[in-house]
Design an enzyme around this catalytic site. Structure first.
Site, PDB file in Angstrom:
ATOM      1  N   GLY A   1       0.863  -1.286  -0.036  1.00 14.86           N
ATOM      2  CA  GLY A   1      -0.078   0.055  -0.058  1.00 14.86           C
ATOM      3  C   GLY A   1       1.065   1.359   0.023  1.00 14.86           C
TER       4      GLY A   1
ATOM      5  CG  HIS B   1       5.412   5.199  -4.669  1.00 14.44           C
ATOM      6  ND1 HIS B   1       5.876   4.379  -5.756  1.00 14.44           N
ATOM      7  CD2 HIS B   1       5.732   4.590  -3.576  1.00 14.44           C
ATOM      8  CE1 HIS B   1       6.634   3.502  -5.259  1.00 14.44           C
ATOM      9  NE2 HIS B   1       6.933   3.481  -3.977  1.00 14.44           N
TER      10      HIS B   1
ATOM     11  N   GLY C   1       5.675   4.501  -8.532  1.00 17.60           N
ATOM     12  CA  GLY C   1       6.467   3.162  -8.782  1.00 17.60           C
ATOM     13  C   GLY C   1       5.509   1.964  -8.835  1.00 17.60           C
ATOM     14  CG  HIS C   2       3.071   0.971  -5.322  1.00 17.55           C
ATOM     15  ND1 HIS C   2       3.546   1.993  -4.430  1.00 17.55           N
ATOM     16  CD2 HIS C   2       3.794  -0.175  -4.623  1.00 17.55           C
ATOM     17  CE1 HIS C   2       3.869   1.588  -3.502  1.00 17.55           C
ATOM     18  NE2 HIS C   2       4.354   0.234  -3.655  1.00 17.55           N
TER      19      HIS C   2
ATOM     20  CD  GLN D   1      16.884  -2.463 -11.703  1.00 19.92           C
ATOM     21  OE1 GLN D   1      16.378  -2.117 -12.904  1.00 19.92           O
ATOM     22  NE2 GLN D   1      17.915  -1.668 -11.653  1.00 19.92           N
TER      23      GLN D   1
ATOM     24  CB  SER E   1      10.651   4.545  -1.035  1.00 15.16           C
ATOM     25  OG  SER E   1      10.362   4.040   0.082  1.00 15.16           O
ATOM     26  CB  SER E   2       5.866   3.448   0.928  1.00 18.87           C
ATOM     27  OG  SER E   2       5.000   2.891  -0.089  1.00 18.87           O
ATOM     28  NE  ARG E   3      10.701   1.451   5.410  1.00 12.16           N
ATOM     29  CZ  ARG E   3      10.594   0.286   4.960  1.00 12.16           C
ATOM     30  NH1 ARG E   3      10.702  -0.106   3.434  1.00 12.16           N
ATOM     31  NH2 ARG E   3      10.137  -0.865   5.481  1.00 12.16           N
TER      32      ARG E   3
HETATM   33  P1  AMP Z   1       6.073  -2.171  -1.417  1.00 17.44           P
HETATM   34  O1  AMP Z   1       4.727  -1.755  -1.333  1.00 17.44           O
HETATM   35  O2  AMP Z   1       7.179  -1.203  -0.980  1.00 17.44           O
HETATM   36  O3  AMP Z   1       6.485  -3.470  -0.827  1.00 17.44           O
HETATM   37  O4  AMP Z   1       6.488  -2.414  -3.018  1.00 17.44           O
HETATM   38  C1  AMP Z   1       5.556  -3.205  -3.871  1.00 17.44           C
HETATM   39  C2  AMP Z   1       6.438  -3.167  -5.467  1.00 17.44           C
HETATM   40  O5  AMP Z   1       6.407  -2.163  -5.818  1.00 17.44           O
HETATM   41  C3  AMP Z   1       7.584  -4.084  -5.156  1.00 17.44           C
HETATM   42  O6  AMP Z   1       7.811  -4.957  -6.199  1.00 17.44           O
HETATM   43  C4  AMP Z   1       8.796  -2.912  -5.170  1.00 17.44           C
HETATM   44  O7  AMP Z   1       9.975  -3.115  -5.814  1.00 17.44           O
HETATM   45  C5  AMP Z   1       7.843  -2.117  -6.046  1.00 17.44           C
HETATM   46  N1  AMP Z   1       8.334  -0.741  -6.140  1.00 17.44           N
HETATM   47  C6  AMP Z   1       8.486   0.063  -4.918  1.00 17.44           C
HETATM   48  N2  AMP Z   1       9.222   1.233  -5.393  1.00 17.44           N
HETATM   49  C7  AMP Z   1       9.243   1.201  -6.613  1.00 17.44           C
HETATM   50  C8  AMP Z   1       9.927   2.276  -7.589  1.00 17.44           C
HETATM   51  N3  AMP Z   1      10.466   3.460  -7.263  1.00 17.44           N
HETATM   52  N4  AMP Z   1       9.793   1.991  -8.759  1.00 17.44           N
HETATM   53  C9  AMP Z   1       9.398   0.804  -9.279  1.00 17.44           C
HETATM   54  N5  AMP Z   1       8.840  -0.052  -8.381  1.00 17.44           N
HETATM   55  C10 AMP Z   1       8.939   0.201  -7.024  1.00 17.44           C
END
Ligand code: AMP
Length: 281
Positions: free
Chosen positions: A31, A34, A36-37, A148, A185-187
């Site tokens: 969740g 952003h 990236g997701h 990635q 990044s969510s962070r």
């Molecule tokens: P998370 O919600 O942070 O666990 O991420 C879920 C998916 O989104 C994972 O496959 C991450 O690698 C991907 N992800 C997170 N940040 C990015 C980003 N900046 N660009 C592309 N994919 C991302």
């Protein structure tokens, strides 16, 4: 768009889709969506009949309780973004549904997880491998999409899918970045303004490493030291690790002969950030 909470219902739905001959794509997320997701969701939608996004902040992959506690959560906002991105099903189980009382089974991917994130965050990849295995058996995707940005995670998930004969394709998409280079990044929401400014050192140092390799640098140790130096020279950065390594095994390299990957982790205030770049000689 359908929101499913119970694993049994998701499993039933996935079986239905499969019996109708539909291909299923899965984007696992925690969740706080952003761009990236959203790029993963776009690729998922383009390549599959049905797109499933999971929303689950997985407690077993957090090594520190305070990191889990401060992880941003916004189910309503995420559902809206998912709908706008054309997601067909959101699978958002509760903690108790994923890990009911008496839960005792974990998946450990050996070797690959010994270094970097695995070394810094005890139990992290055990949690990732366990939840991904469960998401794969519950959502039964033909393809699962990962970023990635979490490079070591992509290797771990590919390894477990192959080792456990899961019969699904793991697709990895490039890291989406802010205009100044910071990996989304969510962070990142945890960064104060000055920390946010200084956090660009990670992508900048990685870009410089890439430029050095393009210019002919083949000494992997010198590349690593240059990245470390740039991060150490940044007042608000607390360096965790820098590695210049084999892109399949993640073993550190001495020389760049073929493809390599540079991985970094550092903490800025309340946010621990990671980034990486593939180096092509
Ligand atoms: P998370 O919600 O942070 O666990 O991420 C879920 C998916 O989104 C994972 O496959 C991450 O690698 C991907 N992800 C997170 N940040 C990015 C980003 N900046 N660009 C592309 N994919 C991302």
């Amino acid at each position: 768009m359908r929101i499913v909470q119970r694993p049994a219902e998701m499993q039933w739905l996935a079986a239905e889709y499969r019996s109708q001959g539909h291909s299923i794509g899965l984007v696992p997320t925690m969740g706080a969506l952003h761009a990236g997701h959203l790029s993963l969701l776009r690729a998922c939608r383009a390549g599959n009949d049905v797109s499933v996004m999971s929303l689950f902040v997985n407690p077993t992959q957090f090594d520190r309780p305070e990191d889990l506690a401060k992880y941003p959560r916004d189910l309503e906002g995420d559902s809206r973004l998912g709908r706008d991105a054309g997601v067909d099903v959101i699978f958002a189980p509760t903690m108790e549904e994923v890990y009911p009382a008496g839960y005792a089974t974990y998946v450990a991917v050996e070797g690959l997880t010994a270094r970097w994130e695995g070394a810094s965050r005890a139990g992290h990849f055990r949690g990732v491998a366990t939840v991904c295995t469960k998401l794969f058996t519950i959502c039964r995707p033909h393809r699962a999409f990962f970023g990635q940005k979490d490079y070591q995670q992509t290797l771990v998930v590919k390894r477990l899918a192959a080792d456990l004969n899961l019969d699904l394709e793991i697709i990895v998409l490039p890291t989406v970045r802010e205009p100044d280079g910071l990996a989304l990044s969510s962070r990142n929401v945890l960064l104060g303004p000055e920390e946010r400014r200084q956090a660009t050192v990670l992508s900048r140092a990685l870009r410089q490493a890439q430029a050095a390799v393009t210019a002919g640098e083949r000494d992997a140790v010198r590349l690593r030291l240059a990245i470390e130096e740039a991060i150490r020279a940044t007042p608000l950065a607390v360096l965790d690790y820098v590695g210049v390594c084999d892109p399949e095994t993640l073993e550190p390299l001495e020389r760049i002969a073929g493809r390599a990957v540079a991985v970094v982790a550092a903490t800025f205030g309340r946010a621990r950030l990671i980034d990486n770049v593939l180096l092509e000689p």
